[in-house]
Design a protein around this motif. Structure first.
Motif: not given
Length: 448
Positions: A354-363
């Protein structure tokens, strides 16, 4: 008032109150007081916390007192000889009362199983506390998601209404042009079909808006009024720190669901120790007090308590065989620990993902919102050109219809991208376990 929520409510009390229209913090205040999901998590937290004093009681002094009363009845006739030599039957018998006062004080000296149970209860309390924190953090996201769900449903309804009106205008103009011989009947039928289609779409959008309002009311417990909207000049800032691994490490370290699973495994380890201690002896110190008295109706003057006796001693209990109970309890505790180890591993992997996914989604969301905005601008310019071309006869009605649909789709995507970008930032912090009310207040500052 739930004790754990008191600091949150105090912060909410000093937060600025909206001047007009409900905002996100208003919805959150109502949710804290009325959300049944959070209330259930809080009650479960308090329930598990009481397991600590329950387990501790086995290691504290145990004091008891008792009073035993027995009444013994005796009856029958007694034969006596009178002076004249005749035998006379006389009534006899009676009752005797026995009373015993007892008092016992015991203190566990060595009980490794009870000590391990106390440690297991403390770890279970910590696990449930983290579960409650996860529910509280999830409330931030649920409130924001439901709030933006209402705003997005309203935006979609506004868009559908505008295109229903647009197709209605096209239908009316095409009908007038057809009467004057300036357009074909196919154009009239096409614009009429699309007008009626968007009319049904608008009705469906109205139902979706009603349901979105009910979804927010389900959390807050209050009817949803007029809501403040997300302002146009949305700041497009990326995640800080701008390092995916840093967010993953934070999730593994501070995500409350991971911590809850970790404490659960810790509790299981103590339960294994407690079960194994069932094979070990226990030592208890005790003091006993006993006082006995007897009263009889035949000799009333003799009724009194006798001297008290006091007993002081140690009791050593050595378990020998319990039908395989202890062995089975050890195996149960081991299996439970293995199951919770699997849950811990799953929670760690999910948090990292989740942390990796939402990091990329925000970027990527920054570029997505920007592209969606430019797509809307380009689609609107294209529609203007198509309508002008249709008026002078260089474009067909089909091209105009396609242009209108492209504008609608672009606006839908732009609206959804804006709300999702804000939500993804909250979801990223939730995955890392660092989301708090200040993050919700920051989102609230984006409303107008």
């Amino acid at each position: 008032m739930r004790v754990k929520l008191l600091p949150v409510l105090l912060l909410l009390a000093v937060a600025p109150v909206a001047g007009h229209g409900e905002d996100l913090m208003d919805a959150y205040r109502q949710a804290v007081a009325n959300d049944p999901v959070l209330a259930t998590a809080d009650a479960q937290r308090l329930l598990v916390a009481e397991g600590v004093p329950v387990a501790r009681a086995a290691l504290l002094p145990q004091l008891s007192a008792g009073l035993e009363m027995d009444q013994i009845h005796s009856g029958g006739n007694t034969q006596t000889t009178a002076g004249n030599g005749n035998i006379v039957q006389t009534g006899g018998g009676g009752h005797t009362r026995d009373r015993t006062l007892t008092g016992n004080l015991s203190q566990s000296i060595i009980n490794l199983s009870a000590i391990a149970d106390l440690r297991a209860a403390s770890a279970s309390r910590d696990s449930q506390e983290q579960t409650y924190q996860a529910a509280l953090q999830n409330l931030y996201v649920r409130v924001a998601n439901a709030y933006f769900g209402v705003l997005q449903a309203q935006d979609v309804l506004d868009i559908d209404r505008s295109y229903e009106d647009s197709y209605k205008t096209e239908f009316e103009q095409t009908s007038a042009r057809f009467k004057n011989g300036l357009s074909m009947e196919a154009d009239v039928n096409q614009t009429k079909a699309l007008y009626l289609y968007y009319k049904s779409v608008r009705i469906n959008a109205e139902d979706n808006l009603k349901d979105a309002r009910r979804a927010l009311q389900q959390i807050t417990g209050k009817p949803t009024g007029e809501l403040k909207k997300l302002r146009d000049d949305l700041p497009m800032q990326g995640p800080q720190p701008n390092d995916e691994q840093a967010w993953v490490d934070s999730a593994l370290r501070t995500n409350p669901s991971v911590l809850a699973a970790r404490y659960a495994v810790n509790s299981d380890e103590h339960k294994v120790t407690a079960a194994r201690a069932g094979h070990l002896p226990t030592l208890t110190a005790g003091v006993g007090y006993n006082k006995f008295g007897q009263w009889s109706n035949t000799t009333p003057s003799t009724g009194a308590y006798g001297p008290a006796t006091t007993t002081v001693g140690l009791t050593l209990s050595i378990p020998l065989f319990s039908g395989g109970l202890t062995h089975a309890q050890v195996k149960q505790a081991l299996y439970q620990r293995d199951a919770d180890l699997g849950t811990l591993d799953s929670q760690r992997r999910q948090a990292a993902r989740d942390a990796a996914n939402y990091f990329n989604l925000v970027k990527d969301g920054i570029e997505q919102v920007k592209s969606a905005r430019e797509s809307v601008d380009a689609a609107e310019k294209s529609l203007t050109s198509m309508r002008a071309g249709y008026t002078i006869g260089t474009q067909s009605m089909t091209n105009v219809v396609f242009a209108i649909q492209y504008v609608a789709n672009s606006q839908f995507q732009y609206t959804a991208a804006r709300y999702q970008f804000v939500l993804n930032k909250l979801l990223l912090k939730q995955a890392a376990g660092t989301i708090d009310m200040h993050d919700l207040a920051a989102v609230n500052g984006l409303l107008q």
